[in-house]
Design a protein around this motif. Structure first.
Motif, PDB file in Angstrom:
ATOM      1  N   SER A  35       0.800  -1.223   0.000  1.00 48.16           N
ATOM      2  CA  SER A  35       0.000   0.000   0.000  1.00 48.16           C
ATOM      3  C   SER A  35       0.833   1.275   0.000  1.00 48.16           C
ATOM      4  O   SER A  35       0.307   2.348  -0.299  1.00 48.16           O
ATOM      5  N   ASP A  36       2.129   1.178   0.310  1.00 42.04           N
ATOM      6  CA  ASP A  36       2.942   2.392   0.348  1.00 42.04           C
ATOM      7  C   ASP A  36       4.417   2.039   0.184  1.00 42.04           C
ATOM      8  O   ASP A  36       4.914   1.086   0.786  1.00 42.04           O
ATOM      9  N   VAL A  37       5.091   2.823  -0.658  1.00 39.80           N
ATOM     10  CA  VAL A  37       6.546   2.774  -0.812  1.00 39.80           C
ATOM     11  C   VAL A  37       7.019   4.204  -0.597  1.00 39.80           C
ATOM     12  O   VAL A  37       6.520   5.128  -1.235  1.00 39.80           O
ATOM     13  N   ARG A  38       7.975   4.394   0.313  1.00 39.16           N
ATOM     14  CA  ARG A  38       8.388   5.751   0.644  1.00 39.16           C
ATOM     15  C   ARG A  38       9.873   5.789   1.023  1.00 39.16           C
ATOM     16  O   ARG A  38      10.471   4.762   1.295  1.00 39.16           O
ATOM     17  N   GLY A  46      23.845   1.125  -7.217  1.00 43.57           N
ATOM     18  CA  GLY A  46      22.592   1.024  -7.957  1.00 43.57           C
ATOM     19  C   GLY A  46      21.472   0.384  -7.161  1.00 43.57           C
ATOM     20  O   GLY A  46      20.313   0.409  -7.567  1.00 43.57           O
ATOM     21  N   SER A  47      21.802  -0.203  -6.012  1.00 48.39           N
ATOM     22  CA  SER A  47      20.771  -0.818  -5.182  1.00 48.39           C
ATOM     23  C   SER A  47      19.965   0.262  -4.461  1.00 48.39           C
ATOM     24  O   SER A  47      20.274   1.447  -4.543  1.00 48.39           O
ATOM     25  N   LYS A  48      18.913  -0.168  -3.758  1.00 46.22           N
ATOM     26  CA  LYS A  48      17.990   0.769  -3.112  1.00 46.22           C
ATOM     27  C   LYS A  48      17.764   0.404  -1.642  1.00 46.22           C
ATOM     28  O   LYS A  48      17.906  -0.737  -1.242  1.00 46.22           O
ATOM     29  N   ARG A  49      17.376   1.415  -0.882  1.00 48.91           N
ATOM     30  CA  ARG A  49      16.891   1.266   0.494  1.00 48.91           C
ATOM     31  C   ARG A  49      15.575   2.023   0.533  1.00 48.91           C
ATOM     32  O   ARG A  49      15.472   3.138   0.036  1.00 48.91           O
ATOM     33  N   LEU A  50      14.531   1.399   1.124  1.00 51.06           N
ATOM     34  CA  LEU A  50      13.230   2.055   1.149  1.00 51.06           C
ATOM     35  C   LEU A  50      12.394   1.554   2.316  1.00 51.06           C
ATOM     36  O   LEU A  50      12.674   0.499   2.890  1.00 51.06           O
ATOM     37  N   GLU A  51      11.379   2.321   2.631  1.00 52.47           N
ATOM     38  CA  GLU A  51      10.393   1.919   3.630  1.00 52.47           C
ATOM     39  C   GLU A  51       9.109   1.547   2.900  1.00 52.47           C
ATOM     40  O   GLU A  51       8.844   2.040   1.797  1.00 52.47           O
ATOM     41  N   PHE A  52       8.320   0.654   3.507  1.00 49.67           N
ATOM     42  CA  PHE A  52       7.108   0.185   2.848  1.00 49.67           C
ATOM     43  C   PHE A  52       6.043  -0.123   3.891  1.00 49.67           C
ATOM     44  O   PHE A  52       6.320  -0.301   5.073  1.00 49.67           O
ATOM     45  N   THR A  53       4.795  -0.215   3.414  1.00 49.07           N
ATOM     46  CA  THR A  53       3.685  -0.745   4.200  1.00 49.07           C
ATOM     47  C   THR A  53       3.033  -1.831   3.364  1.00 49.07           C
ATOM     48  O   THR A  53       2.678  -1.601   2.205  1.00 49.07           O
ATOM     49  N   TYR A  54       2.899  -3.015   3.953  1.00 50.38           N
ATOM     50  CA  TYR A  54       2.292  -4.163   3.302  1.00 50.38           C
ATOM     51  C   TYR A  54       1.050  -4.524   4.093  1.00 50.38           C
ATOM     52  O   TYR A  54       1.105  -4.655   5.314  1.00 50.38           O
ATOM     53  N   VAL A  57      -4.057  -9.343   5.371  1.00 47.67           N
ATOM     54  CA  VAL A  57      -5.381  -9.591   5.944  1.00 47.67           C
ATOM     55  C   VAL A  57      -5.893  -8.390   6.735  1.00 47.67           C
ATOM     56  O   VAL A  57      -6.376  -8.522   7.843  1.00 47.67           O
ATOM     57  N   GLY A  58      -5.776  -7.202   6.114  1.00 46.05           N
ATOM     58  CA  GLY A  58      -6.319  -5.991   6.700  1.00 46.05           C
ATOM     59  C   GLY A  58      -5.451  -5.301   7.728  1.00 46.05           C
ATOM     60  O   GLY A  58      -5.850  -4.287   8.293  1.00 46.05           O
ATOM     61  N   VAL A  59      -4.255  -5.805   7.990  1.00 50.82           N
ATOM     62  CA  VAL A  59      -3.360  -5.200   8.974  1.00 50.82           C
ATOM     63  C   VAL A  59      -2.150  -4.625   8.244  1.00 50.82           C
ATOM     64  O   VAL A  59      -1.487  -5.332   7.474  1.00 50.82           O
ATOM     65  N   GLY A  60      -1.862  -3.346   8.481  1.00 49.02           N
ATOM     66  CA  GLY A  60      -0.706  -2.706   7.868  1.00 49.02           C
ATOM     67  C   GLY A  60       0.574  -3.088   8.598  1.00 49.02           C
ATOM     68  O   GLY A  60       0.682  -2.917   9.808  1.00 49.02           O
ATOM     69  N   LEU A  61       1.534  -3.617   7.857  1.00 51.51           N
ATOM     70  CA  LEU A  61       2.830  -4.016   8.412  1.00 51.51           C
ATOM     71  C   LEU A  61       3.904  -3.134   7.795  1.00 51.51           C
ATOM     72  O   LEU A  61       4.109  -3.151   6.585  1.00 51.51           O
ATOM     73  N   ASP A  62       4.560  -2.341   8.632  1.00 46.79           N
ATOM     74  CA  ASP A  62       5.600  -1.430   8.160  1.00 46.79           C
ATOM     75  C   ASP A  62       6.964  -2.094   8.233  1.00 46.79           C
ATOM     76  O   ASP A  62       7.222  -2.915   9.120  1.00 46.79           O
ATOM     77  N   GLY A  63       7.823  -1.711   7.304  1.00 50.47           N
ATOM     78  CA  GLY A  63       9.165  -2.263   7.320  1.00 50.47           C
ATOM     79  C   GLY A  63      10.105  -1.514   6.404  1.00 50.47           C
ATOM     80  O   GLY A  63       9.767  -0.483   5.824  1.00 50.47           O
ATOM     81  N   GLU A  64      11.298  -2.073   6.299  1.00 46.20           N
ATOM     82  CA  GLU A  64      12.341  -1.504   5.457  1.00 46.20           C
ATOM     83  C   GLU A  64      12.914  -2.605   4.574  1.00 46.20           C
ATOM     84  O   GLU A  64      13.079  -3.745   5.021  1.00 46.20           O
ATOM     85  N   LEU A  65      13.200  -2.258   3.338  1.00 49.79           N
ATOM     86  CA  LEU A  65      13.886  -3.154   2.421  1.00 49.79           C
ATOM     87  C   LEU A  65      15.235  -2.543   2.079  1.00 49.79           C
ATOM     88  O   LEU A  65      15.310  -1.346   1.773  1.00 49.79           O
ATOM     89  N   VAL A  66      16.270  -3.364   2.148  1.00 51.96           N
ATOM     90  CA  VAL A  66      17.599  -2.951   1.720  1.00 51.96           C
ATOM     91  C   VAL A  66      18.034  -3.949   0.658  1.00 51.96           C
ATOM     92  O   VAL A  66      18.082  -5.154   0.905  1.00 51.96           O
TER      93      VAL A  66
END
Length: 145
Positions: A35-38, A46-54, A57-66
Motif C-alpha cells: 500500500s505504500d513505498v516511501r 545502484g541498489s535501493k533502500r526504502l520503507e514500505f507498508t504491506y 489480511v487488513g493489517v498494515g505491516l511497516d518495514g524496510e527493504l535494503v
C-alpha cells in the motif's frame, strides 16, 4: 519461516523487466497488498533502500527493504526488516524471446503463537497475492511494449 515462490514467463526481454522492477514504486503498482513505498534512497552500486507498508489480511505491516543484490539484468534481492523479517529474491533469465521471472519471498511472521496458528492461512493468502502480483507484472510489461 514462510516461503512463497512463483514463476512467470513474460514476453519482454530481461533488461526491460529488470529496469521496470528497479523502480520500487513500480512494485506498488503491481502488488495489491503493497500500500505504500516511501523514502526510497539509491545506494552507490545502484541498489535501493526504502520503507514500505504491506497490508496482510487488513493489517498494515511497516518495514524496510535494503537491496543486497542488484545484478542487472538477472537479479534483485532485498533484506526485509521491521514487522516482517526475511528476504525477497527476484531472478530473471532469458527464455525463448522473453523472460522467465521467479519471485521468492521468505519471512518470519510476527509473534510466536500467531505464527504457528496462522501460518497455513497466511501462506495461502500470500501465495494468492504473489500469483496476482506476477499476473499484474506480466500484463503491465507486455501491454507497454
Amino acid at each position: 519461516m514462510v516461503t512463497v515462490s512463483e514463476t512467470v514467463e513474460i514476453d519482454v526481454d530481461p533488461e526491460r523487466a529488470f529496469d521496470y522492477l528497479d523502480d520500487p514504486h513500480n512494485h506498488a503498482e503491481v502488488t495489491p497488498s503493497l500500500s505504500d513505498v516511501r523514502n526510497v534512497k539509491s545506494i552507490e552500486d545502484g541498489s535501493k533502500r526504502l520503507e514500505f507498508t504491506y497490508e496482510m489480511v487488513g493489517v498494515g505491516l511497516d518495514g524496510e527493504l535494503v537491496q543486497t543484490i542488484h545484478q542487472p539484468p538477472e537479479r534483485h534481492t532485498f533484506a526485509m526488516s521491521g514487522t516482517l523479517e526475511g528476504e525477497i529474491d527476484i531472478e530473471l533469465e532469458a527464455h525463448d524471446d522473453g523472460t522467465r521471472l521467479t519471485y521468492t519471498g521468505t519471512y518470519d511472521l510476527p509473534g510466536r503463537v500467531l505464527s504457528k496458528a496462522a501460518e497455513p492461512f497466511v501462506r495461502r493468502y500470500n501465495e494468492r497475492e504473489l500469483r496476482t502480483t506476477l499476473e499484474n507484472l506480466k500484463s503491465r510489461l507486455e501491454l507497454s511494449e
